[in-house]
Design a protein around this motif. Structure first.
Motif, short mmCIF file in Angstrom:
data_model
loop_
_atom_site.label_atom_id
_atom_site.label_comp_id
_atom_site.label_asym_id
_atom_site.label_seq_id
_atom_site.Cartn_x
_atom_site.Cartn_y
_atom_site.Cartn_z
N LYS A 32 0.77 -1.02 0.03
CA LYS A 32 0.04 0.12 0.06
C LYS A 32 1.08 1.15 0.06
CE LYS A 32 -3.63 2.16 2.75
NZ LYS A 32 -4.48 1.94 4.01
N ILE A 33 0.49 2.05 -0.94
CA ILE A 33 1.34 3.27 -1.05
C ILE A 33 0.35 4.59 -0.66
CG2 ILE A 33 2.97 4.58 -2.47
CD1 ILE A 33 3.13 2.21 -4.22
N PHE A 71 -9.29 13.31 -2.33
CA PHE A 71 -9.98 12.42 -3.24
C PHE A 71 -9.28 11.01 -3.53
CE2 PHE A 71 -11.52 11.57 -7.53
CZ PHE A 71 -12.98 10.91 -7.30
N LEU A 72 -7.99 11.24 -3.75
CA LEU A 72 -7.19 9.97 -3.99
C LEU A 72 -6.52 9.64 -2.72
CD1 LEU A 72 -5.51 7.81 -5.56
CD2 LEU A 72 -3.91 9.62 -5.95
N LEU A 73 -7.11 8.61 -2.10
CA LEU A 73 -6.61 8.07 -0.69
C LEU A 73 -5.16 7.47 -0.75
CD1 LEU A 73 -10.18 6.95 0.33
CD2 LEU A 73 -9.09 9.09 0.73
N TYR A 74 -5.14 6.37 -1.49
CA TYR A 74 -3.75 5.70 -1.43
C TYR A 74 -3.82 4.80 -2.76
CZ TYR A 74 -6.55 2.22 1.09
OH TYR A 74 -8.01 1.58 1.29
N LYS A 75 -2.89 3.98 -2.93
CA LYS A 75 -2.66 3.09 -4.23
C LYS A 75 -2.29 1.75 -3.63
CE LYS A 75 -1.20 6.83 -7.20
NZ LYS A 75 0.00 7.18 -8.30
N LEU A 76 -2.84 0.83 -4.14
CA LEU A 76 -2.37 -0.46 -3.78
C LEU A 76 -1.50 -1.13 -4.93
CD1 LEU A 76 -5.71 -1.77 -2.52
CD2 LEU A 76 -3.91 -1.15 -1.15
N LEU A 77 -0.63 -1.77 -4.85
CA LEU A 77 0.47 -2.29 -5.95
C LEU A 77 0.32 -3.72 -5.90
CD1 LEU A 77 2.23 -2.20 -8.41
CD2 LEU A 77 4.06 -1.99 -6.33
N GLU A 126 -5.64 2.40 -7.81
CA GLU A 126 -5.87 3.69 -7.17
C GLU A 126 -7.15 3.77 -6.31
OE1 GLU A 126 -3.26 6.06 -10.03
OE2 GLU A 126 -5.47 6.48 -10.23
N VAL A 127 -7.29 4.08 -5.10
CA VAL A 127 -8.22 4.12 -4.09
C VAL A 127 -8.60 5.48 -3.72
CG1 VAL A 127 -9.32 3.26 -1.95
CG2 VAL A 127 -7.44 1.80 -2.91
N TYR A 128 -9.98 5.90 -4.04
CA TYR A 128 -10.45 7.25 -4.12
C TYR A 128 -11.84 7.27 -3.08
CZ TYR A 128 -7.78 8.25 -8.29
OH TYR A 128 -6.91 8.28 -9.38
N LYS A 129 -12.12 8.44 -2.95
CA LYS A 129 -13.20 8.40 -2.02
C LYS A 129 -14.43 7.93 -2.59
CE LYS A 129 -12.55 12.81 0.77
NZ LYS A 129 -13.05 14.19 0.80
N GLU A 162 -11.11 17.76 -10.70
CA GLU A 162 -10.49 18.41 -9.81
C GLU A 162 -9.14 17.94 -9.84
OE1 GLU A 162 -11.82 19.54 -5.79
OE2 GLU A 162 -13.83 19.40 -6.65
N LEU A 163 -8.84 16.74 -9.82
CA LEU A 163 -7.49 16.02 -9.59
C LEU A 163 -6.65 16.13 -10.87
CD1 LEU A 163 -5.79 14.85 -7.44
CD2 LEU A 163 -6.76 12.58 -7.95
#
Length: 177
Positions: A13-14, A24-30, A47-50, A171-172
């Motif tokens: 998890k990054i 909006f972008l919370l974190y990333k999983l590889l 990519e994990v978002y709201k 927005e992102l």
């Protein structure tokens, strides 16, 4: 109909500060998998978002430093297993998060326009086949080759869900304007 996928593994998890509006972008999983056909290693980014939204991307590990990693055609002739491996990861995410919705961009190949790309056409056929309309609504933007699988139960709770997700991306990423 089952998925013909490569064995994969969760890597990490990054969490880091992202460009653009915070939150909006919370974190990333590889995730990673190795082709049994070509012995090439691929990376899958979730990519994990709201809003319980997950964007899925994949590329050859050897292309990780390239700005065009999502645009290059590998020439390895193994899209079915690679796509189905990503779908298996999506199903794993959905099993862990029953509120999950998904999306992807069918990146344009070098020299191809963004309108309804070859990748988009292929990926969308898989989504329509493996993600039934009982649980998900299928939405797309042909001009950007963007595809959304929206969780129907969550959409009932929040009729603005698609708008919320799209506005977050606008927005992102200037790409969505």
């Amino acid at each position: 109909m089952g998925l013909d996928y490569y064995p994969y593994r969760y890597v990490q998890k990054i969490e880091e500060p992202w460009d653009g509006p915070q939150g909006f972008l919370l974190y990333k999983l590889l995730y990673s998998f190795k082709s049994t056909k070509t012995h090439q290693t691929y990376w899958v980014w979730v990519e994990v978002y709201k809003e319980h939204f997950y964007a899925v991307k994949f590329h050859l590990k050897s292309h990780r430093d390239s700005d065009k990693k999502y645009n290059v055609m590998t020439g390895l002739n193994e899209p079915r297993q690679c796509i189905q491996t990503c779908m298996k990861i999506m199903l794993e995410v959905a099993a862990k998060d029953d509120k999950s919705s998904f999306g992807f961009i069918g990146a344009n190949s070098i020299g191809e326009s963004e309108l309804e790309t070859k990748r988009f056409r292929v990926y969308s056929r898989y989504m329509q086949t493996f993600f039934n309309s009982e649980n998900y609504t299928h939405h797309y933007n042909l001009a950007k080759s963007a595809y959304l699988l929206i969780n129907k139960k969550e959409m009932e709770k929040n009729p603005q869900l698609i708008t919320d997700i799209v506005n977050g991306f606008k927005e992102l990423y200037p790409y969505f304007d």
